[in-house]
Enzyme design. Structure first.
Site, mmCIF file in Angstrom:
data_model
loop_
_atom_site.group_PDB
_atom_site.id
_atom_site.type_symbol
_atom_site.label_atom_id
_atom_site.label_comp_id
_atom_site.label_asym_id
_atom_site.label_seq_id
_atom_site.Cartn_x
_atom_site.Cartn_y
_atom_site.Cartn_z
ATOM 1 N N ASP A 45 0.899 -1.336 0.061
ATOM 2 C CA ASP A 45 0.043 -0.019 0.072
ATOM 3 C C ASP A 45 0.883 1.349 0.058
ATOM 4 O O ASP A 45 1.120 1.826 1.065
ATOM 5 C CB ASP A 45 -0.990 0.093 1.242
ATOM 6 C CG ASP A 45 -1.850 1.095 1.351
ATOM 7 O OD1 ASP A 45 -2.243 1.653 0.015
ATOM 8 O OD2 ASP A 45 -2.283 1.455 2.311
ATOM 9 N N LEU A 46 1.483 1.624 -1.195
ATOM 10 C CA LEU A 46 2.295 2.744 -1.416
ATOM 11 C C LEU A 46 1.338 3.909 -1.920
ATOM 12 O O LEU A 46 2.057 5.018 -2.126
ATOM 13 C CB LEU A 46 3.493 2.464 -2.055
ATOM 14 C CG LEU A 46 4.365 1.394 -1.395
ATOM 15 C CD1 LEU A 46 5.615 0.922 -2.092
ATOM 16 C CD2 LEU A 46 4.736 1.589 0.031
ATOM 17 N N LYS A 47 0.317 3.777 -2.586
ATOM 18 C CA LYS A 47 -0.694 4.806 -3.174
ATOM 19 C C LYS A 47 0.459 5.793 -4.053
ATOM 20 O O LYS A 47 0.275 6.822 -3.989
ATOM 21 C CB LYS A 47 -1.066 5.685 -2.141
ATOM 22 C CG LYS A 47 -1.722 5.039 -0.931
ATOM 23 C CD LYS A 47 -2.201 5.992 0.202
ATOM 24 C CE LYS A 47 -3.232 5.357 1.291
ATOM 25 N NZ LYS A 47 -2.563 4.366 1.964
ATOM 26 N N HIS B 180 1.257 8.007 -6.690
ATOM 27 C CA HIS B 180 0.419 8.941 -7.294
ATOM 28 C C HIS B 180 1.558 10.114 -7.871
ATOM 29 O O HIS B 180 2.229 11.077 -7.058
ATOM 30 C CB HIS B 180 -0.150 9.809 -5.905
ATOM 31 C CG HIS B 180 -0.985 11.101 -6.598
ATOM 32 N ND1 HIS B 180 -2.070 11.680 -5.659
ATOM 33 C CD2 HIS B 180 -1.361 11.557 -7.774
ATOM 34 C CE1 HIS B 180 -2.581 12.639 -6.315
ATOM 35 N NE2 HIS B 180 -2.190 12.590 -7.433
ATOM 36 N N ASP B 181 1.727 10.027 -9.261
ATOM 37 C CA ASP B 181 2.838 10.854 -10.069
ATOM 38 C C ASP B 181 2.373 10.944 -11.376
ATOM 39 O O ASP B 181 1.041 10.516 -11.807
ATOM 40 C CB ASP B 181 4.148 10.155 -9.711
ATOM 41 C CG ASP B 181 5.263 11.061 -9.527
ATOM 42 O OD1 ASP B 181 5.182 12.036 -10.743
ATOM 43 O OD2 ASP B 181 6.052 11.120 -8.759
ATOM 44 N N PRO C 4 1.902 9.628 -15.158
ATOM 45 C CA PRO C 4 1.874 8.464 -15.557
ATOM 46 C C PRO C 4 2.869 7.455 -15.904
ATOM 47 O O PRO C 4 2.919 6.220 -15.549
ATOM 48 C CB PRO C 4 0.822 8.746 -16.956
ATOM 49 C CG PRO C 4 0.171 10.076 -16.935
ATOM 50 C CD PRO C 4 1.240 10.569 -15.961
ATOM 51 N N ASN C 5 3.981 8.014 -16.708
ATOM 52 C CA ASN C 5 5.172 7.281 -16.720
ATOM 53 C C ASN C 5 5.930 6.624 -15.624
ATOM 54 O O ASN C 5 6.162 5.706 -15.210
ATOM 55 C CB ASN C 5 6.158 7.932 -17.883
ATOM 56 C CG ASN C 5 7.218 7.096 -18.117
ATOM 57 O OD1 ASN C 5 6.965 6.049 -18.888
ATOM 58 N ND2 ASN C 5 8.311 7.433 -17.933
ATOM 59 N N THR C 6 5.888 7.501 -14.557
ATOM 60 C CA THR C 6 6.517 7.436 -13.325
ATOM 61 C C THR C 6 5.723 6.283 -12.564
ATOM 62 O O THR C 6 6.353 5.109 -12.108
ATOM 63 C CB THR C 6 6.801 8.488 -12.502
ATOM 64 O OG1 THR C 6 7.658 9.500 -13.060
ATOM 65 C CG2 THR C 6 7.225 8.357 -11.124
ATOM 66 N N THR D 30 -9.486 7.460 4.693
ATOM 67 C CA THR D 30 -10.494 7.345 5.922
ATOM 68 C C THR D 30 -10.447 8.239 6.750
ATOM 69 O O THR D 30 -11.046 8.307 7.686
ATOM 70 C CB THR D 30 -10.592 5.919 6.285
ATOM 71 O OG1 THR D 30 -9.387 5.345 6.633
ATOM 72 C CG2 THR D 30 -11.286 4.879 5.276
ATOM 73 N N ARG E 285 -13.055 -1.484 12.595
ATOM 74 C CA ARG E 285 -12.661 -1.597 13.990
ATOM 75 C C ARG E 285 -13.977 -2.543 14.679
ATOM 76 O O ARG E 285 -14.968 -2.459 14.487
ATOM 77 C CB ARG E 285 -13.146 -0.173 14.802
ATOM 78 C CG ARG E 285 -12.072 0.896 14.293
ATOM 79 C CD ARG E 285 -10.979 0.779 14.813
ATOM 80 N NE ARG E 285 -9.854 1.848 14.420
ATOM 81 C CZ ARG E 285 -9.036 1.682 13.463
ATOM 82 N NH1 ARG E 285 -9.024 0.573 12.760
ATOM 83 N NH2 ARG E 285 -8.355 2.875 13.250
ATOM 84 N N GLN F 194 -8.836 7.668 12.253
ATOM 85 C CA GLN F 194 -9.699 7.228 11.276
ATOM 86 C C GLN F 194 -11.045 7.849 11.404
ATOM 87 O O GLN F 194 -11.363 7.772 12.373
ATOM 88 C CB GLN F 194 -9.831 5.943 11.147
ATOM 89 C CG GLN F 194 -8.770 4.938 11.162
ATOM 90 C CD GLN F 194 -8.216 4.866 9.475
ATOM 91 O OE1 GLN F 194 -8.831 5.574 8.712
ATOM 92 N NE2 GLN F 194 -7.547 3.933 9.174
ATOM 93 N N ARG G 279 -4.539 -1.228 14.322
ATOM 94 C CA ARG G 279 -4.270 -1.396 15.773
ATOM 95 C C ARG G 279 -5.079 -2.283 16.558
ATOM 96 O O ARG G 279 -4.647 -2.627 17.646
ATOM 97 C CB ARG G 279 -4.407 0.004 16.115
ATOM 98 C CG ARG G 279 -3.104 0.989 15.836
ATOM 99 C CD ARG G 279 -3.213 2.491 15.976
ATOM 100 N NE ARG G 279 -4.058 2.959 14.475
ATOM 101 C CZ ARG G 279 -4.357 4.054 14.387
ATOM 102 N NH1 ARG G 279 -3.918 5.182 15.286
ATOM 103 N NH2 ARG G 279 -5.258 4.290 13.476
#
Length: 246
Positions: free
Chosen positions: A65-67, A69-70, A72-74, A129, A190, A203, A224
């Site tokens: 889960d590194l999300k 966001h850059d 497109p090519n990267t 969230t 939760r 959250q 958690r």
């Protein structure tokens, strides 16, 4: 990657640790109860890509889960690089990167695998969230949570992405609009009797495991309430029971 029906296969546990040693100690104790372990930016940044193989070696799958966001090519290059990681089942990009970025990511994850391979699935983060309506207004996001998430989910589906990350409050609408085969991963889960104190919880949009499954989530992410529990195995087993009873 076929979604199994066993409760364990639907439980993702977030390894929210700042180094490998405590993450491994925890994962070794709970791997037989977990479908996937989530490796986020904190642990990945601290330990590097090798952490994926070390966690995957315990037998559960890995949700990276590194999300991304850059441009497109990267993003395409980053997604392509992840496909060589052992045990990888899910990897994330951010839907706010737009159609071109999402399409590039989807093309990259398909290009790395043989046509019939059981490849990792690409899922797009919609709205975090932790964002409540006030926080969304502060960053210029208008409209209701449901409207924004639904629009981003439809964009992700049209762009070839396999699914989205969405809170339980939006899950029913996403499922109705995007169909049964579109994956929905629900964070902010939760259990009814959680040991996590609300004042320490960042959250804003949460739900119980049974709420999330009944709403249509394929996977739930718990951190958690299991990691911080006095008995993590018992906490995980209680959540599995909630999933089974949903």
């Amino acid at each position: 990657m076929n979604l199994e029906t066993q409760p364990r296969s639907r439980l993702i546990v977030a390894l929210d640790f700042d180094s490998l040693a405590p993450a491994l100690r925890f994962a070794e104790k709970t791997a037989d109860l977990v479908g996937m372990f989530k490796i986020g930016s904190q642990l990945f940044t601290a330990e590097g890509p090798g952490v994926v193989a070390k966690i995957a070696a315990l037998g559960a799958g890995v949700f990276l889960d590194l999300k991304f966001h850059d441009i497109p090519n990267t993003v395409a290059g980053a997604v392509l690089a992840t496909t060589g990681f052992p045990g990888l089942q899910l990897v994330t990009v951010h839907a706010l990167g737009g159609r071109a970025m999402l399409e590039a990511a989807a093309q990259a994850i398909h290009a790395a695998q043989p046509l019939d391979a059981d490849r990792p699935r690409l899922v797009a983060v919609t709205l975090l969230t932790s964002l409540d309506p006030k926080a969304m207004r502060e960053v210029g996001v208008s409209g209701s949570d449901r409207e924004r998430v639904l629009k981003l989910a439809l964009l992700a589906r049209k762009s070839g992405v396999d699914g989205v990350i969405a809170s339980v409050q939006e899950t029913r609408a996403v499922r109705k609009a995007c169909g049964r085969d579109f994956l929905i991963v629900t964070p902010g889960v939760r259990p009814k009797e959680s040991g996590v104190r609300r004042k320490r919880d960042d959250q804003a949009r949460t739900a119980t495991p049974s709420d999330a499954i009944r709403a249509g989530a394929d996977y739930i992410v718990v951190g958690r309430p299991i990691i911080a529990a006095a008995d993590p195995r018992a906490a995980a087993q209680a959540i599995l029971q909630e999933i089974e009873n949903a």
